[in-house]
Design a protein around this motif. Structure first.
Motif, PDB file in Angstrom:
ATOM      1  N   MET A  14       0.836  -1.195   0.000  1.00 65.56           N
ATOM      2  CA  MET A  14       0.000   0.000   0.000  1.00 65.56           C
ATOM      3  C   MET A  14       0.868   1.240   0.000  1.00 65.56           C
ATOM      4  O   MET A  14       1.845   1.321   0.751  1.00 65.56           O
ATOM      5  N   THR A  15       0.528   2.187  -0.866  1.00 62.91           N
ATOM      6  CA  THR A  15       1.149   3.508  -0.847  1.00 62.91           C
ATOM      7  C   THR A  15       0.037   4.545  -0.751  1.00 62.91           C
ATOM      8  O   THR A  15      -1.128   4.254  -1.029  1.00 62.91           O
ATOM      9  N   HIS A  16       0.411   5.752  -0.371  1.00 61.93           N
ATOM     10  CA  HIS A  16      -0.577   6.795  -0.138  1.00 61.93           C
ATOM     11  C   HIS A  16      -0.124   8.075  -0.835  1.00 61.93           C
ATOM     12  O   HIS A  16       1.057   8.309  -1.030  1.00 61.93           O
ATOM     13  N   GLY A  17      -1.096   8.890  -1.169  1.00 55.87           N
ATOM     14  CA  GLY A  17      -0.795  10.169  -1.793  1.00 55.87           C
ATOM     15  C   GLY A  17      -1.993  11.085  -1.668  1.00 55.87           C
ATOM     16  O   GLY A  17      -2.912  10.836  -0.885  1.00 55.87           O
ATOM     17  N   SER A  18      -1.987  12.147  -2.463  1.00 57.67           N
ATOM     18  CA  SER A  18      -3.103  13.075  -2.448  1.00 57.67           C
ATOM     19  C   SER A  18      -3.624  13.256  -3.874  1.00 57.67           C
ATOM     20  O   SER A  18      -2.916  12.985  -4.842  1.00 57.67           O
ATOM     21  N   LEU A  69      -2.674  13.747  -9.223  1.00 59.76           N
ATOM     22  CA  LEU A  69      -2.216  12.975  -8.071  1.00 59.76           C
ATOM     23  C   LEU A  69      -0.825  13.437  -7.679  1.00 59.76           C
ATOM     24  O   LEU A  69      -0.009  13.760  -8.538  1.00 59.76           O
ATOM     25  N   ILE A  70      -0.579  13.445  -6.400  1.00 57.18           N
ATOM     26  CA  ILE A  70       0.787  13.555  -5.901  1.00 57.18           C
ATOM     27  C   ILE A  70       1.058  12.213  -5.251  1.00 57.18           C
ATOM     28  O   ILE A  70       0.412  11.839  -4.265  1.00 57.18           O
ATOM     29  N   ASP A  71       1.971  11.447  -5.853  1.00 53.85           N
ATOM     30  CA  ASP A  71       2.201  10.085  -5.367  1.00 53.85           C
ATOM     31  C   ASP A  71       3.052  10.074  -4.099  1.00 53.85           C
ATOM     32  O   ASP A  71       3.461  11.124  -3.588  1.00 53.85           O
ATOM     33  N   GLY A  75       6.116  12.122  -4.000  1.00 53.17           N
ATOM     34  CA  GLY A  75       5.986  13.562  -4.157  1.00 53.17           C
ATOM     35  C   GLY A  75       5.906  14.021  -5.598  1.00 53.17           C
ATOM     36  O   GLY A  75       5.924  15.215  -5.874  1.00 53.17           O
ATOM     37  N   GLU A  76       5.794  13.096  -6.528  1.00 50.86           N
ATOM     38  CA  GLU A  76       5.722  13.436  -7.943  1.00 50.86           C
ATOM     39  C   GLU A  76       4.285  13.785  -8.333  1.00 50.86           C
ATOM     40  O   GLU A  76       3.340  13.069  -7.982  1.00 50.86           O
ATOM     41  N   LEU A  77       4.104  14.883  -9.064  1.00 49.24           N
ATOM     42  CA  LEU A  77       2.790  15.297  -9.552  1.00 49.24           C
ATOM     43  C   LEU A  77       2.487  14.560 -10.845  1.00 49.24           C
ATOM     44  O   LEU A  77       3.268  14.593 -11.794  1.00 49.24           O
ATOM     45  N   LEU A  78       1.358  13.866 -10.861  1.00 50.71           N
ATOM     46  CA  LEU A  78       0.914  13.116 -12.036  1.00 50.71           C
ATOM     47  C   LEU A  78      -0.418  13.692 -12.492  1.00 50.71           C
ATOM     48  O   LEU A  78      -1.320  13.894 -11.681  1.00 50.71           O
ATOM     49  N   GLY A  79      -0.548  13.943 -13.787  1.00 53.22           N
ATOM     50  CA  GLY A  79      -1.786  14.495 -14.318  1.00 53.22           C
ATOM     51  C   GLY A  79      -2.414  13.549 -15.317  1.00 53.22           C
ATOM     52  O   GLY A  79      -1.742  13.068 -16.235  1.00 53.22           O
ATOM     53  N   TYR A  80      -3.686  13.251 -15.138  1.00 53.62           N
ATOM     54  CA  TYR A  80      -4.422  12.345 -16.007  1.00 53.62           C
ATOM     55  C   TYR A  80      -5.649  13.064 -16.562  1.00 53.62           C
ATOM     56  O   TYR A  80      -6.374  13.716 -15.814  1.00 53.62           O
TER      57      TYR A  80
END
Length: 140
Positions: free
Chosen positions: A86-90, A102-104, A107-112
């Protein structure tokens, strides 16, 4: 010739009847839940991956298959189905609810870009260089 007193009401009655009949013919639209409500209502399991339109994984053949669980308020959990890691983000919705950001856990910002979101399916895409990736998730 003398008109009856109620004759002036006939055009008004015809207009009311026509309006009432017209309203009955119009389909009533079922309100759709807001995108945020749909995201937090389910756990989303990755069921298909595509690269430039070609299926690269489906069902159990998806490499590193995982689930997303979005929590109201902006947190999410990601769980690898192979070993329950399990991992968590915002997360947040942007651009009038068509972009899932998403910020995984790193700490990387991912855009979908959200291509489809309903009670059973979440489909997102993103660009990496000139390649178009697309993931389809099913509600659990």
């Amino acid at each position: 010739m003398k008109f009856p007193r109620f004759a002036y009401l006939l055009p008004v009655a015809a207009l009311v009847l026509a309006t009432a009949t017209a309203c009955e013919d119009e389909p009533t639209a079922t309100p759709q839940p807001a995108p945020e409500a749909l995201l937090v209502a389910h756990t989303w399991r990755l069921d298909e991956t595509r690269l430039d339109g070609q299926v690269t994984g489906s069902g159990a053949t998806v490499k590193d298959r995982y689930t997303w669980q979005f929590i109201r308020g902006g947190a999410y959990h990601q769980m690898l189905t192979a070993d329950n890691t399990m991992t968590h983000g915002s997360w947040q919705l942007a651009d009038k609810d068509v972009t899932l950001q998403l910020i995984d856990h790193k700490g990387e910002l991912l855009g979908y870009t959200i291509k489809q979101l309903d009670a059973s399916t979440l489909k997102v895409s993103w660009l990496r260089g000139a390649e178009v990736y697309e993931n389809t998730y099913s509600a659990q």
